[in-house]
Design a protein around this motif. Structure first.
Motif, PDB file in Angstrom:
ATOM      1  N   ARG A 160       0.691  -1.333  -0.103  1.00  0.00           N
ATOM      2  CA  ARG A 160       0.121  -0.007   0.088  1.00  0.00           C
ATOM      3  C   ARG A 160       0.636   1.279  -0.107  1.00  0.00           C
ATOM      4  N   ILE A 161       1.865   1.028   0.732  1.00  0.00           N
ATOM      5  CA  ILE A 161       2.838   2.303   0.796  1.00  0.00           C
ATOM      6  C   ILE A 161       3.542   2.541  -0.831  1.00  0.00           C
ATOM      7  N   LEU A 162       3.939   1.589  -1.144  1.00  0.00           N
ATOM      8  CA  LEU A 162       4.546   1.563  -2.628  1.00  0.00           C
ATOM      9  C   LEU A 162       3.652   1.991  -3.567  1.00  0.00           C
ATOM     10  N   ALA A 163       2.344   1.654  -3.249  1.00  0.00           N
ATOM     11  CA  ALA A 163       1.069   2.360  -4.134  1.00  0.00           C
ATOM     12  C   ALA A 163       1.057   3.744  -4.097  1.00  0.00           C
ATOM     13  N   LYS A 164       1.221   4.280  -2.875  1.00  0.00           N
ATOM     14  CA  LYS A 164       0.903   5.640  -2.711  1.00  0.00           C
ATOM     15  C   LYS A 164       1.731   6.561  -3.297  1.00  0.00           C
ATOM     16  N   TYR A 165       3.122   5.859  -3.874  1.00  0.00           N
ATOM     17  CA  TYR A 165       3.932   6.566  -4.556  1.00  0.00           C
ATOM     18  C   TYR A 165       4.143   6.115  -5.860  1.00  0.00           C
ATOM     19  N   GLY A 166       3.045   5.393  -6.380  1.00  0.00           N
ATOM     20  CA  GLY A 166       3.107   4.985  -7.769  1.00  0.00           C
ATOM     21  C   GLY A 166       3.868   3.931  -8.249  1.00  0.00           C
ATOM     22  N   LEU A 167       4.742   3.137  -7.179  1.00  0.00           N
ATOM     23  CA  LEU A 167       5.795   2.123  -7.797  1.00  0.00           C
ATOM     24  C   LEU A 167       4.848   0.726  -8.244  1.00  0.00           C
ATOM     25  N   VAL A 168       3.637   0.781  -7.442  1.00  0.00           N
ATOM     26  CA  VAL A 168       2.755  -0.624  -7.663  1.00  0.00           C
ATOM     27  C   VAL A 168       1.432  -0.178  -7.791  1.00  0.00           C
ATOM     28  N   GLU A 169       0.524  -0.973  -8.334  1.00  0.00           N
ATOM     29  CA  GLU A 169      -0.709  -0.685  -8.229  1.00  0.00           C
ATOM     30  C   GLU A 169      -1.404  -2.163  -8.501  1.00  0.00           C
ATOM     31  N   GLN A 170      -2.629  -2.013  -8.057  1.00  0.00           N
ATOM     32  CA  GLN A 170      -3.689  -3.348  -8.055  1.00  0.00           C
ATOM     33  C   GLN A 170      -3.598  -3.808  -9.504  1.00  0.00           C
ATOM     34  N   ALA A 171      -3.538  -5.087  -9.588  1.00  0.00           N
ATOM     35  CA  ALA A 171      -3.614  -5.659 -10.926  1.00  0.00           C
ATOM     36  C   ALA A 171      -4.996  -6.424 -11.087  1.00  0.00           C
ATOM     37  N   PRO A 172      -5.684  -6.529 -12.496  1.00  0.00           N
ATOM     38  CA  PRO A 172      -6.957  -7.092 -12.453  1.00  0.00           C
ATOM     39  C   PRO A 172      -6.694  -8.542 -11.866  1.00  0.00           C
ATOM     40  N   GLY A 173      -8.240  -9.002 -11.634  1.00  0.00           N
ATOM     41  CA  GLY A 173      -8.122 -10.433 -11.072  1.00  0.00           C
ATOM     42  C   GLY A 173      -8.268 -10.447  -9.564  1.00  0.00           C
ATOM     43  N   GLY A 174      -8.078 -11.556  -9.088  1.00  0.00           N
ATOM     44  CA  GLY A 174      -8.352 -11.904  -7.589  1.00  0.00           C
ATOM     45  C   GLY A 174      -9.544 -12.002  -7.067  1.00  0.00           C
ATOM     46  N   LYS A 175      -9.630 -12.479  -6.110  1.00  0.00           N
ATOM     47  CA  LYS A 175     -11.214 -12.842  -5.438  1.00  0.00           C
ATOM     48  C   LYS A 175     -11.009 -12.342  -4.095  1.00  0.00           C
ATOM     49  N   GLY A 176     -12.361 -11.733  -3.791  1.00  0.00           N
ATOM     50  CA  GLY A 176     -12.261 -11.240  -2.301  1.00  0.00           C
ATOM     51  C   GLY A 176     -11.097 -10.188  -2.022  1.00  0.00           C
ATOM     52  N   ARG A 177     -10.430 -10.675  -0.822  1.00  0.00           N
ATOM     53  CA  ARG A 177      -9.320  -9.462  -0.395  1.00  0.00           C
ATOM     54  C   ARG A 177      -7.935 -10.003  -0.810  1.00  0.00           C
ATOM     55  N   GLU A 178      -7.956 -11.254  -1.755  1.00  0.00           N
ATOM     56  CA  GLU A 178      -7.083 -11.609  -2.502  1.00  0.00           C
ATOM     57  C   GLU A 178      -6.582 -10.663  -3.691  1.00  0.00           C
ATOM     58  N   LYS A 179      -6.122  -9.608  -3.548  1.00  0.00           N
ATOM     59  CA  LYS A 179      -6.050  -8.601  -4.918  1.00  0.00           C
ATOM     60  C   LYS A 179      -4.433  -8.702  -5.243  1.00  0.00           C
ATOM     61  N   PRO A 180      -4.245  -9.247  -6.574  1.00  0.00           N
ATOM     62  CA  PRO A 180      -2.825  -9.210  -7.089  1.00  0.00           C
ATOM     63  C   PRO A 180      -2.410  -7.762  -7.213  1.00  0.00           C
ATOM     64  N   TRP A 181      -0.945  -7.543  -7.190  1.00  0.00           N
ATOM     65  CA  TRP A 181      -0.313  -6.346  -7.293  1.00  0.00           C
ATOM     66  C   TRP A 181       0.711  -6.440  -8.460  1.00  0.00           C
ATOM     67  N   ARG A 182       0.981  -5.307  -9.072  1.00  0.00           N
ATOM     68  CA  ARG A 182       2.071  -5.440 -10.172  1.00  0.00           C
ATOM     69  C   ARG A 182       2.831  -4.235 -10.093  1.00  0.00           C
ATOM     70  N   ALA A 183       3.943  -4.430 -10.557  1.00  0.00           N
ATOM     71  CA  ALA A 183       4.796  -3.076 -10.693  1.00  0.00           C
ATOM     72  C   ALA A 183       4.512  -2.215 -11.666  1.00  0.00           C
ATOM     73  N   THR A 184       4.511  -0.840 -11.511  1.00  0.00           N
ATOM     74  CA  THR A 184       4.254  -0.066 -12.569  1.00  0.00           C
ATOM     75  C   THR A 184       5.270   0.356 -13.591  1.00  0.00           C
ATOM     76  N   ALA A 185       6.520  -0.114 -13.295  1.00  0.00           N
ATOM     77  CA  ALA A 185       7.622   0.304 -14.125  1.00  0.00           C
ATOM     78  C   ALA A 185       8.651  -0.930 -14.235  1.00  0.00           C
ATOM     79  N   ARG A 186       9.554  -0.767 -15.122  1.00  0.00           N
ATOM     80  CA  ARG A 186      10.654  -1.813 -14.846  1.00  0.00           C
ATOM     81  C   ARG A 186      11.629  -1.312 -14.126  1.00  0.00           C
ATOM     82  N   PHE A 187      12.025  -0.012 -14.178  1.00  0.00           N
ATOM     83  CA  PHE A 187      13.150   0.610 -13.450  1.00  0.00           C
ATOM     84  C   PHE A 187      12.766   1.860 -12.767  1.00  0.00           C
ATOM     85  N   THR A 188      13.527   2.084 -11.584  1.00  0.00           N
ATOM     86  CA  THR A 188      13.117   3.201 -10.604  1.00  0.00           C
ATOM     87  C   THR A 188      14.320   4.223 -10.960  1.00  0.00           C
ATOM     88  N   GLU A 189      14.137   5.427 -11.100  1.00  0.00           N
ATOM     89  CA  GLU A 189      15.125   6.444 -11.337  1.00  0.00           C
ATOM     90  C   GLU A 189      14.817   7.708  -9.995  1.00  0.00           C
TER      91      GLU A 189
END
Length: 198
Positions: free
Chosen positions: A58-87
């Motif tokens: 959730r902290i990483l999502a706050k700063y745009g490094l990850v986001e919730q991905a489609p799919g998952g059930k109930g509270r089991e939501k998948p996450w994904r990285a928003t970029a391949r590299f961080t600068e």
């Protein structure tokens, strides 16, 4: 949800400090390599608790490094990285940004070397051809800033043809394995006869 971009640039001191946490760096790295996955899977991969992984995601999502991905059930939501590299900035006129960027650089360097030490500890389990192919060493060169910049650009050019294989597994030849390549070039003050003049 957006497609993963090439890189994300962090310039907010709060984002820089947030990303400097070792668990968060690990989570982003794992999501880039093996994502998307849930906080439960993140806990299995990191040895952290599900609650801890969920909090850090959730902290990483706050700063745009990850986001919730489609799919998952109930509270089991998948996450994904928003970029391949961080600068982040190499320097800044803003003292808060400069301090946070330096702290992140130090944390990333420590993270890199923990990975190198782990690789060395497990090196005995590699086939002989991989042990012989791995590279550990250093070189002391006397360069100008322009030459060092040019050297970095040439190294980028050498690596570029292999980078597509990260996103396109079909491009990987048989026998290819993930290989971490660290590039660290710094003014070696211990060997610098001109250090007193800087």
């Amino acid at each position: 949800m957006t497609e993963q971009s090439h890189s994300i640039e962090l310039t907010d001191p709060r984002a820089l400090r947030a990303y400097a946490h070792p668990t968060r760096m690990t989570l982003v790295g794992l999501l880039r390599k093996s994502g998307p996955f849930t906080a439960t899977k993140a806990a299995e991969l990191t040895g952290e608790s599900v609650a801890s992984c969920s909090y850090h995601l959730r902290i990483l999502a706050k700063y745009g490094l990850v986001e919730q991905a489609p799919g998952g059930k109930g509270r089991e939501k998948p996450w994904r990285a928003t970029a391949r590299f961080t600068e982040w900035p190499d320097r800044s006129e803003d003292a808060a940004v400069a301090q946070a960027a330096d702290a992140l650089s130090a944390a990333v360097t420590e993270h890199y070397f923990q990975r190198v030490l782990k690789a060395l500890e497990n090196r005995h389990a590699l086939p002989e051809e991989w042990r012989e192919a791995e590279q550990f060493g250093d070189t002391l060169l006397h360069l100008t800033p322009e030459e060092l910049t040019g050297l970095g650009q040439r190294i980028d050019e050498l690596l570029r043809p292999y980078e597509e294989r990260e996103a396109e597994p079909a491009l990987r030849p048989e026998g290819a394995r993930p290989v971490g390549i660290l590039r660290i070039a710094f003014v070696d003050r211990e060997s610098d006869s001109d250090a007193g003049e800087a």
